[in-house]
Design an enzyme around this catalytic site. Structure first.
Site, PDB file in Angstrom:
ATOM      1  N   SER A 203      22.673  41.314  57.894  1.00  0.00           N
ATOM      2  CA  SER A 203      23.938  40.659  57.566  1.00  0.00           C
ATOM      3  C   SER A 203      25.131  41.618  57.654  1.00  0.00           C
ATOM      4  CB  SER A 203      23.799  40.009  56.181  1.00  0.00           C
ATOM      5  OG  SER A 203      24.890  39.187  55.889  1.00  0.00           O
ATOM      6  N   ASP A 367      22.199  29.828  60.719  1.00  0.00           N
ATOM      7  CA  ASP A 367      21.065  30.256  59.878  1.00  0.00           C
ATOM      8  C   ASP A 367      21.225  29.795  58.433  1.00  0.00           C
ATOM      9  OD1 ASP A 367      22.878  31.993  58.687  1.00  0.00           O
ATOM     10  OD2 ASP A 367      21.977  33.823  59.487  1.00  0.00           O
ATOM     11  N   HIS A 400      19.224  32.645  56.737  1.00  0.00           N
ATOM     12  CA  HIS A 400      19.910  33.936  56.656  1.00  0.00           C
ATOM     13  C   HIS A 400      19.136  34.964  55.817  1.00  0.00           C
ATOM     14  CE1 HIS A 400      23.458  36.411  57.086  1.00  0.00           C
ATOM     15  NE2 HIS A 400      23.468  36.650  55.798  1.00  0.00           N
TER      16      HIS A 400
END
Ligand SMILES: *[C@@H]1O[C@H](CO)[C@@H](O)[C@H](O)[C@H]1NC(C)=O
Ligand SMILES: *[C@@H]1O[C@H](CO)[C@@H](O)[C@H](O)[C@H]1NC(C)=O
Length: 428
Positions: A203, A367, A400
């Protein structure tokens, strides 16, 4: 399962085979760079700390070490409303106009424990391993192919509330992190016979890594970086972030009232960095729709004013917006591994009652947190760049955060790490 993951039997001579087996035992060191909220943060209150409520006095939390340090993130008491307010007030950053930089709440010192180790990014709360596991399953998978914490595997936790700033603007905390990460990379390589490292980010960590690479000379990158693997990186920001700024957002901690954390979320410099980028989302496509206005990624400054956060406009325009333009190809091999096919906020509709109410959401591909167009941004931006190797691996149905836990996703990540480690001697 120590190190000998397999011997490539694609070579003909015995000598070459022996060499291959031996080489397979020495892995390229890996440095893990977590995402937002992905590592522990510690806090300490000084004399000048001013409590905002009786509960949020200096005695809270009771559990502190001898020097007064306590775990600021993550602490499960934040789900109880009075403590949520206390937590939010302490986590809030302040933009200091004179310094042109972000600083902590007055009277609060912070530090990131265990830099260099995977320790603080395995679980957010080591007392609640089950529900707060973060990189623990990924680290375990890496250990199964021979990686060892402190020898070939390292962690680069950081204060994820802070971001970086465009050139000409100070960014004390973020720049110090990039410096520490650089030293960690050099150390990891030096202590592994000069082998260049694999950077493995999740991320927001991917954005920090990209800037670290581009802020160092090509000769440095070529010497120290084997490969950059970015998991779930929000290269062009997310529509989700506009929801966070407008109305507060608490996916990670579902029991918390969003408006209690909205101010804190708005104060985070890295959150501002993750606003949708017009280079990626376009200048026209409406992302937020109200009875009075349409906002595209090119209208973020106006959006900040209209949601009641005009303080954000100056740092956004001066520090963040020029930084967001810099998605330069670092000319080291990059692999993006992304989740797809999970419904992800794409357009937000606010009715007549303003931004305090959660909007109606139209979903699109991504996601679950990051829109597909943002996950794929580098591939499109670098399409014509012959000197930039980039590969994108999509894992369908993985969100995610589950990319760090789901067996299918872990399998894909480990396979890619194995491929990178074998590049030295596979002749193709
Ligand atoms: C790097 O190595 C030096 C010398 O061994 C050591 O003092 C330092 O703490 C290390 N730093 C990191 C971030 O690994
Ligand atoms: C991992 O994700 C895949 C794709 O969505 C799914 O089919 C599978 O059940 C997941 N595995 C676990 C253990 O949750």
């Amino acid at each position: 399962m120590n190190g000998s993951w397999f011997c490539l039997v694609t070579v003909s001579s015995i000598a070459m085979l022996l060499y291959t087996c031996q080489a397979s035992r020495s892995l390229h060191p890996i440095i893990l760079v977590p995402g937002t909220g992905g590592n522990q943060l510690e806090g300490r209150l000084t004399e000048s700390y001013k409590a905002t409520s009786i509960l949020c006095n200096r005695w809270y939390p009771i559990k502190k070490d001898k020097e007064g340090w306590f775990r600021l993130w993550f602490d499960t008491s934040v789900i109880l409303a009075p403590f949520t307010e206390c937590f939010a007030q302490r986590m809030t950053l302040h933009y200091d106009n004179d310094l042109d930089d972000y600083v902590n709440a007055p009277g609060l010192q912070t530090r990131v424990p265990h830099f260099g180790s995977t320790h603080s990014l395995l679980y957010l709360d080591p007392n609640l391993k089950h529900i707060t596991a973060y990189m623990a399953p990924l680290v375990q998978s890496l250990e199964e192919i021979g990686y060892v914490n402190g020898e070939t595997l390292f962690g680069a936790p950081y204060d994820f509330r802070y971001g970086l700033a465009a050139e000409g603007h100070p960014s004390y905390v973020g720049s110090k992190f990039l410096h520490d990460l650089k030293v960690l990379i050099e150390n990891a390589s030096n202590s592994n016979g000069g082998k260049p490292v694999i950077l493995l980010s999740h991320s927001l960590g991917g954005l920090f890594v990209l800037h670290l690479l581009n802020r160092n000379p090509l000769s440095w990158r070529q010497k120290y970086i084997k490969h950059f693997v970015a998991l779930s990186a929000p290269w062009g920001g997310t529509v989700q972030e506009m929801l966070t700024f407008a109305s507060g957002y608490t996916l990670e901690v579902p029991l918390v009232e969003p408006l209690l954390v909205r101010e804190e979320q708005r104060s985070s410099e890295s959150n501002l960095w993750l606003m949708p980028n017009a280079k990626v989302f376009g200048h026209r496509k409406p992302l937020v729709i109200t009875p009075h206005a349409l906002y595209s990624a090119a209208d973020i400054a106006q959006f900040l004013i209209d949601i009641g956060f005009p303080q954000g406009v100056h740092p956004y325009k001066s520090r963040i917006l020029p930084l967001m333009q810099q998605l330069t190809a670092p000319e080291v091999p990059v692999t993006c591994i992304i989740g797809t096919g999970v419904k992800t906020a794409e357009t937000l509709f606010y009715g007549g009652s303003g931004f305090d109410k959660q909007p109606e959401v139209i979903y699109g591909d991504g996601d679950g947190t990051v829109n597909l167009v943002s996950l794929l941004a580098l591939e499109s931006l670098w399409a014509d760049k012959k000197t930039q190797p980039i590969k994108v691996i999509r894992v369908s149905g993985v969100s995610h955060s589950s990319i760090l836990k789901n067996d299918t996703a872990l399998h894909v990540i480990i396979r890619e790490v194995n491929v990178i480690n074998s590049h030295d001697y596979v002749l193709d």
